[in-house]
Design a protein around this motif. Structure first.
Motif, PDB file in Angstrom:
ATOM      1  N   ARG A  69       0.990  -1.191  -0.238  1.00  0.00           N
ATOM      2  CA  ARG A  69      -0.490   0.080   0.111  1.00  0.00           C
ATOM      3  C   ARG A  69       0.589   1.512   0.372  1.00  0.00           C
ATOM      4  N   PHE A  70       0.957   1.816  -1.225  1.00  0.00           N
ATOM      5  CA  PHE A  70       1.947   3.302  -1.050  1.00  0.00           C
ATOM      6  C   PHE A  70       0.788   4.247  -1.247  1.00  0.00           C
ATOM      7  N   ARG A  71       1.878   5.439  -0.583  1.00  0.00           N
ATOM      8  CA  ARG A  71       0.888   6.552  -0.667  1.00  0.00           C
ATOM      9  C   ARG A  71       1.741   7.854  -1.453  1.00  0.00           C
ATOM     10  N   LEU A  99       8.533  17.621  -6.381  1.00  0.00           N
ATOM     11  CA  LEU A  99       9.211  16.078  -5.878  1.00  0.00           C
ATOM     12  C   LEU A  99       7.791  15.664  -5.200  1.00  0.00           C
ATOM     13  N   GLY A 100       8.463  14.091  -5.483  1.00  0.00           N
ATOM     14  CA  GLY A 100       7.741  13.027  -5.113  1.00  0.00           C
ATOM     15  C   GLY A 100       8.050  12.684  -3.752  1.00  0.00           C
ATOM     16  N   LYS A 101       7.255  12.381  -2.685  1.00  0.00           N
ATOM     17  CA  LYS A 101       7.566  11.583  -1.064  1.00  0.00           C
ATOM     18  C   LYS A 101       7.178  10.285  -1.453  1.00  0.00           C
ATOM     19  N   VAL A 102       7.387   8.903  -1.418  1.00  0.00           N
ATOM     20  CA  VAL A 102       6.467   7.844  -1.017  1.00  0.00           C
ATOM     21  C   VAL A 102       6.782   7.062   0.518  1.00  0.00           C
ATOM     22  N   VAL A 129       5.207   4.840   6.828  1.00  0.00           N
ATOM     23  CA  VAL A 129       6.720   5.064   6.720  1.00  0.00           C
ATOM     24  C   VAL A 129       7.114   5.530   5.283  1.00  0.00           C
ATOM     25  N   MET A 130       8.085   6.273   5.498  1.00  0.00           N
ATOM     26  CA  MET A 130       9.208   6.681   4.777  1.00  0.00           C
ATOM     27  C   MET A 130       9.278   5.570   3.040  1.00  0.00           C
ATOM     28  N   ASP A 131       8.962   5.658   2.582  1.00  0.00           N
ATOM     29  CA  ASP A 131       9.393   3.410   1.263  1.00  0.00           C
ATOM     30  C   ASP A 131      10.750   4.556   1.161  1.00  0.00           C
ATOM     31  N   GLU A 132      12.050   3.584   1.393  1.00  0.00           N
ATOM     32  CA  GLU A 132      13.303   3.712   0.569  1.00  0.00           C
ATOM     33  C   GLU A 132      13.534   3.011  -0.465  1.00  0.00           C
ATOM     34  N   MET A 133      12.697   2.698  -1.150  1.00  0.00           N
ATOM     35  CA  MET A 133      12.510   1.951  -2.645  1.00  0.00           C
ATOM     36  C   MET A 133      13.280   2.511  -3.855  1.00  0.00           C
ATOM     37  N   PHE A 134      12.660   3.943  -3.616  1.00  0.00           N
ATOM     38  CA  PHE A 134      11.984   5.149  -4.290  1.00  0.00           C
ATOM     39  C   PHE A 134      13.140   5.883  -4.060  1.00  0.00           C
TER      40      PHE A 134
END
Length: 92
Positions: A13-15, A28-31, A61-66
């Motif tokens: 589930r991403f935002r 800027l995008g933050k995932v 939580v901030m996703d570090e894959m992106f």
């Protein structure tokens, strides 16, 4: 983004938050990824033991894959498209 299953049946589930720098034309995008955490309070204790009740909390939580440096663009549409391409590359 709507939740989807990938890999061994794990649900993702991403935002995506798209921000514009004040006075700039850069977006800027933050995932963030929705994660479940099991929380148990440590107080109040009874005879040195924490309470029995626990709570499962859903937390973004901030996703570090992106890579945030790759989620920049001249419009929010460009950032959204870059995000969707990155998701497709990661999970296909």
């Amino acid at each position: 983004m709507e939740p989807f299953e990938a890999g061994d049946g794990e649900t993702f589930r991403f935002r995506l938050e798209i921000l514009q720098e004040r006075g700039e034309k850069i977006f800027l995008g933050k995932v963030y990824r929705l994660e479940t955490y099991r929380l148990q309070p440590t107080f109040p204790q009874s005879q040195g033991n924490p309470p029995d009740w626990i709570n499962d909390a859903l937390i973004f939580v901030m996703d570090e894959m992106f890579d945030p440096d790759k989620l920049k663009g001249q419009s929010w549409n460009e950032v959204l498209e870059k995000f969707l391409i990155a998701v497709d590359k990661l999970f296909s």
